[in-house]
Design a protein around this motif. Structure first.
Motif, short mmCIF file in Angstrom:
data_model
loop_
_atom_site.label_atom_id
_atom_site.label_comp_id
_atom_site.label_asym_id
_atom_site.label_seq_id
_atom_site.Cartn_x
_atom_site.Cartn_y
_atom_site.Cartn_z
N SER A 191 5.59 -12.77 1.35
CA SER A 191 4.44 -12.76 2.26
C SER A 191 4.83 -13.02 3.71
CB SER A 191 3.41 -13.80 1.81
OG SER A 191 3.99 -15.11 1.82
N ALA A 192 6.09 -13.40 3.96
CA ALA A 192 6.54 -13.66 5.32
C ALA A 192 7.31 -12.50 5.92
CB ALA A 192 7.40 -14.92 5.35
N ASP A 193 7.46 -11.40 5.19
CA ASP A 193 8.27 -10.28 5.63
C ASP A 193 7.38 -9.05 5.86
OD1 ASP A 193 11.21 -9.15 5.74
OD2 ASP A 193 10.04 -7.70 4.59
N VAL A 194 7.49 -8.43 7.02
CA VAL A 194 6.63 -7.30 7.38
C VAL A 194 6.84 -6.12 6.43
CG1 VAL A 194 6.18 -5.55 9.16
CG2 VAL A 194 6.43 -7.95 9.80
N PHE A 195 8.12 -5.81 6.12
CA PHE A 195 8.38 -4.72 5.18
C PHE A 195 7.76 -5.00 3.82
CE2 PHE A 195 11.05 -3.79 1.49
CZ PHE A 195 10.86 -2.41 1.41
N ALA A 196 7.97 -6.22 3.30
CA ALA A 196 7.47 -6.56 1.97
C ALA A 196 5.94 -6.50 1.90
CB ALA A 196 7.96 -7.95 1.57
N GLN A 197 5.28 -6.99 2.94
CA GLN A 197 3.81 -6.92 2.98
C GLN A 197 3.35 -5.47 2.92
OE1 GLN A 197 2.57 -8.94 6.56
NE2 GLN A 197 3.77 -10.75 6.08
N SER A 198 3.99 -4.63 3.73
CA SER A 198 3.62 -3.22 3.78
C SER A 198 3.91 -2.52 2.47
CB SER A 198 4.38 -2.54 4.93
OG SER A 198 3.99 -1.20 5.08
N SER A 199 5.05 -2.84 1.88
CA SER A 199 5.43 -2.24 0.60
C SER A 199 4.42 -2.57 -0.48
CB SER A 199 6.82 -2.74 0.20
OG SER A 199 7.16 -2.30 -1.10
N ASP A 200 4.05 -3.83 -0.59
CA ASP A 200 3.08 -4.20 -1.63
C ASP A 200 1.73 -3.56 -1.39
OD1 ASP A 200 2.70 -6.13 -4.03
OD2 ASP A 200 0.94 -6.48 -2.76
N GLU A 201 1.34 -3.45 -0.13
CA GLU A 201 0.07 -2.79 0.21
C GLU A 201 0.05 -1.35 -0.28
OE1 GLU A 201 -1.33 -1.31 4.44
OE2 GLU A 201 -1.71 -3.46 4.25
N VAL A 202 1.13 -0.62 -0.03
CA VAL A 202 1.19 0.77 -0.47
C VAL A 202 1.31 0.85 -1.99
CG1 VAL A 202 2.48 2.93 -0.27
CG2 VAL A 202 2.19 1.47 1.73
N LEU A 203 2.04 -0.09 -2.60
CA LEU A 203 2.14 -0.13 -4.05
C LEU A 203 0.78 -0.29 -4.70
CD1 LEU A 203 5.30 -2.32 -4.78
CD2 LEU A 203 4.86 -0.02 -5.66
N GLN A 204 -0.02 -1.20 -4.17
CA GLN A 204 -1.36 -1.42 -4.73
C GLN A 204 -2.16 -0.12 -4.72
OE1 GLN A 204 -2.74 -4.55 -5.72
NE2 GLN A 204 -0.94 -5.76 -5.28
N GLU A 205 -2.07 0.60 -3.61
CA GLU A 205 -2.80 1.86 -3.49
C GLU A 205 -2.28 2.89 -4.48
OE1 GLU A 205 -2.19 2.93 0.55
OE2 GLU A 205 -3.33 1.24 1.37
N ALA A 206 -0.95 3.03 -4.56
CA ALA A 206 -0.35 4.05 -5.42
C ALA A 206 -0.59 3.76 -6.90
CB ALA A 206 1.15 4.14 -5.14
N LEU A 207 -0.48 2.50 -7.28
CA LEU A 207 -0.70 2.14 -8.68
C LEU A 207 -2.14 2.42 -9.10
CD1 LEU A 207 1.34 -1.18 -8.74
CD2 LEU A 207 1.89 0.90 -10.03
N GLN A 208 -3.07 2.07 -8.24
CA GLN A 208 -4.48 2.33 -8.54
C GLN A 208 -4.75 3.83 -8.63
OE1 GLN A 208 -6.88 0.15 -5.69
NE2 GLN A 208 -5.82 -1.76 -6.13
N GLU A 209 -4.13 4.61 -7.75
CA GLU A 209 -4.32 6.06 -7.79
C GLU A 209 -3.78 6.67 -9.08
OE1 GLU A 209 -2.52 7.60 -4.28
OE2 GLU A 209 -4.05 6.77 -2.93
N ASN A 210 -2.78 6.03 -9.68
CA ASN A 210 -2.20 6.52 -10.92
C ASN A 210 -2.80 5.86 -12.16
OD1 ASN A 210 0.42 8.41 -10.50
ND2 ASN A 210 0.22 6.99 -8.77
N GLY A 211 -3.89 5.12 -11.97
CA GLY A 211 -4.60 4.54 -13.10
C GLY A 211 -3.88 3.37 -13.75
#
Length: 527
Positions: A191-211
């Motif tokens: 949660s303190a790393d800009v890359f990691a925050q962004s990565s998890d944000e996109v992961l959440q979107e992609a996982l939801q899109e794939n059900g």
């Protein structure tokens, strides 16, 4: 030293044009339609490029050193190609692995050294702080490895040649979910790393899109070294896969601790950063099966890639990783822009950078998008037999075989594979159902006898035992404790079965002390 022939020809032709005199420069200016005269590059000129690199701090060894090596190798090649025409050089400042260090390095390069182009730094947290300095001063900045979403969009002078998480993750999720079939997952990020925050944000979107159902999202802070609480909560949810977004040091430690806690290998870790070979070696068997969405592979046949790998090994005596490859490519990209611009001022280079399309690089056929981010084909890799291999080449059957190996925690707390044929040397139960000289094979060849690990058990003498089970033909489970004596020659595998008075194994784990007739303590020797 082998040098890429395509890049050599293109760069030489561009510099010949630059050295040909005013008429050639005038043609370049007419094509670019500048608003003000550019500072042209004359024959024999030295063109200085600023480099902001993590020479100290947390990222010195993981990304700073390899970025510098990759960039210097490219610089050496380019200068050998056009000796006597123009010379590229670096002015290096330490970005210190911190946002404040990145800002200070950019400020020194611009205010004290007067550079018009800056290469680096590597990490998104530092880049997001330093990039605005370049934009405010009208200086071209190219980060070779930062991947958080939206950073290049801060201004027209800002570029990155790494694939961003928006280009890496959605396709990677679709590919791995189709092959592995995971439906229930957990995510874990820094949660303190800009890359990691962004990565998890996109992961959440992609996982939801794939059900895919996200069971939990756990966090930690950069520099943490104990992840047992987060991993224990994740383990209790029994996910099909675990996605981790963090820098590679933390990622490696998470994976090691997860396997020590008994999260089985049938639950893969999937990351948006590739572990280095040294990190895979440090994790020992724990890294096996880890999957990464990334920008480059050492085995790819992209233009000049195998020559780059060979030259890097020859120069540094080490294997290049993705950070080295991206930095190497970044110097060629900058050199292409400088040659196309025919000038050293930032406005001309910025226009040339924005116009780069379909350039052959070790990363693949490279272009910049409208935001200044790199566009090329991403790669998905998996750790197989201690090495990085293309995920697409590891078929579902091979993945299943990998997960069905029996793994044993050694006395250092690291899981190691114990494949092979094993022969029974001794047994303590007077009515043991096993006979001396019996043998078995790991991994089991019978499809109804699949061995898997369930965690670890520490006995009263401080020894670590692996808790394992075999699913039998009637769907019952034979549960056992085991530890491997790697110091014995041949290697010995100690197994404890909880039994009844008649020596029949019970469907439960043994408990210390391992006394007869409640236990059958067996020693098997590797053949």
């Amino acid at each position: 030293m082998t040098i890429k022939p395509i890049t050599k020809l293109a760069f030489l032709l561009a510099l010949i044009v630059l050295a040909a005199g005013f008429s050639a420069c005038d043609r370049i200016q007419n094509v670019m339609a500048p608003e003000a005269p550019h500072r042209r590059i004359g024959a024999g000129a030295e063109v200085s490029i600023g480099m902001a690199v993590h020479l100290t701090g947390a990222f010195e060894s993981t990304s700073g050193l390899v970025m510098k090596r990759g960039a210097e190798l490219a610089l050496e090649e380019l200068n050998a190609l056009h000796a006597g025409v123009a010379t590229l050089s670096f002015i290096v400042e330490d970005s210190g692995s911190t946002p404040e260090g990145g800002i200070a390095a950019y400020t020194r390069l611009i205010k004290e050294h007067g550079v018009t182009t800056i290469l680096g730094p590597t990490t998104s947290t530092v880049v997001s702080a330093a990039f605005p300095v370049a934009q405010e001063n009208g200086v071209v900045a190219l980060s070779p490895t930062s991947a958080a979403r939206g950073i290049s969009a801060l201004g027209e002078f800002l570029f990155r040649n790494s694939l961003t998480v928006d280009r890496l993750i959605p396709g990677g999720v679709a590919e791995t979910q189709a092959k592995l079939g995971y439906q229930r997952v957990a995510t874990l990020y820094d949660s303190a790393d800009v890359f990691a925050q962004s990565s998890d944000e996109v992961l959440q979107e992609a996982l939801q899109e794939n059900g895919v159902e996200i069971l939990a999202t756990e966090t930690f802070a950069f520099g943490d070294r104990d992840f047992s609480a987060q991993l224990t909560r994740i383990k209790a949810l029994n996910p099909d896969a675990i996605f981790i977004s963090a820098q590679t040091t933390e990622t490696t430690e998470v994976i090691i601790q997860a396997r020590q806690l008994g999260i089985p290998f049938e639950v893969p870790f999937i990351s948006s950063l590739t572990l280095t070979i040294s990190e895979i070696e440090r994790a020992a068997g724990a890294a096996e099966g880890t999957i990464a969405f990334t920008s480059w592979s050492s085995t790819a046949n992209t233009p000049g890639n195998q020559e780059f790998v060979a030259n890097y090994r020859a120069k540094y005596g080490d294997e290049p990783n993705v950070f080295a490859a991206q930095s190497y490519a970044a110097v060629y990209i900058l050199a292409k822009a400088i040659a196309d611009a025919g000038a050293t001022d930032a406005a001309a280079i910025q226009q040339a950078m924005a116009n780069i399309k379909d350039l052959d690089t070790v990363l693949g056929t490279f272009s910049f998008d409208e935001n200044g981010d790199g566009v090329y084909t991403p790669v998905t890799l998996i750790v197989k037999d201690g090495k990085l291999a293309p995920f697409g080449e590891v078929e579902a059957a091979a993945m299943e075989e990998l997960r069905n190996h029996l793994w044993v925690v050694n006395q250092d707390g690291v899981e190691v594979a114990v494949p092979g044929t094993w022969k029974l040397l001794s047994t303590t139960h007077p009515n043991s159902t096993y006979t001396l000289g019996d043998t078995f094979i790991l991994p089991p060849v019978s499809p109804h006898k699949v061995m898997k690990t369930d965690g670890v058990y520490t006995d009263g003498e401080g020894r670590l035992w692996t808790m394992g089970h075999i699913t039998l033909a009637d769907d019952s489970q034979l549960k056992f404790l085991q530890w491997v004596d790697m110091n014995a020659s041949p290697v010995q595998l100690h197994i404890i079965l909880r039994t009844d008075a008649n020596g029949e194994p019970l469907l439960e784990y043994g408990t210390y002390p391992f006394a007869s007739p409640e236990h059958d303590v067996q020693v098997w020797e590797q053949q």
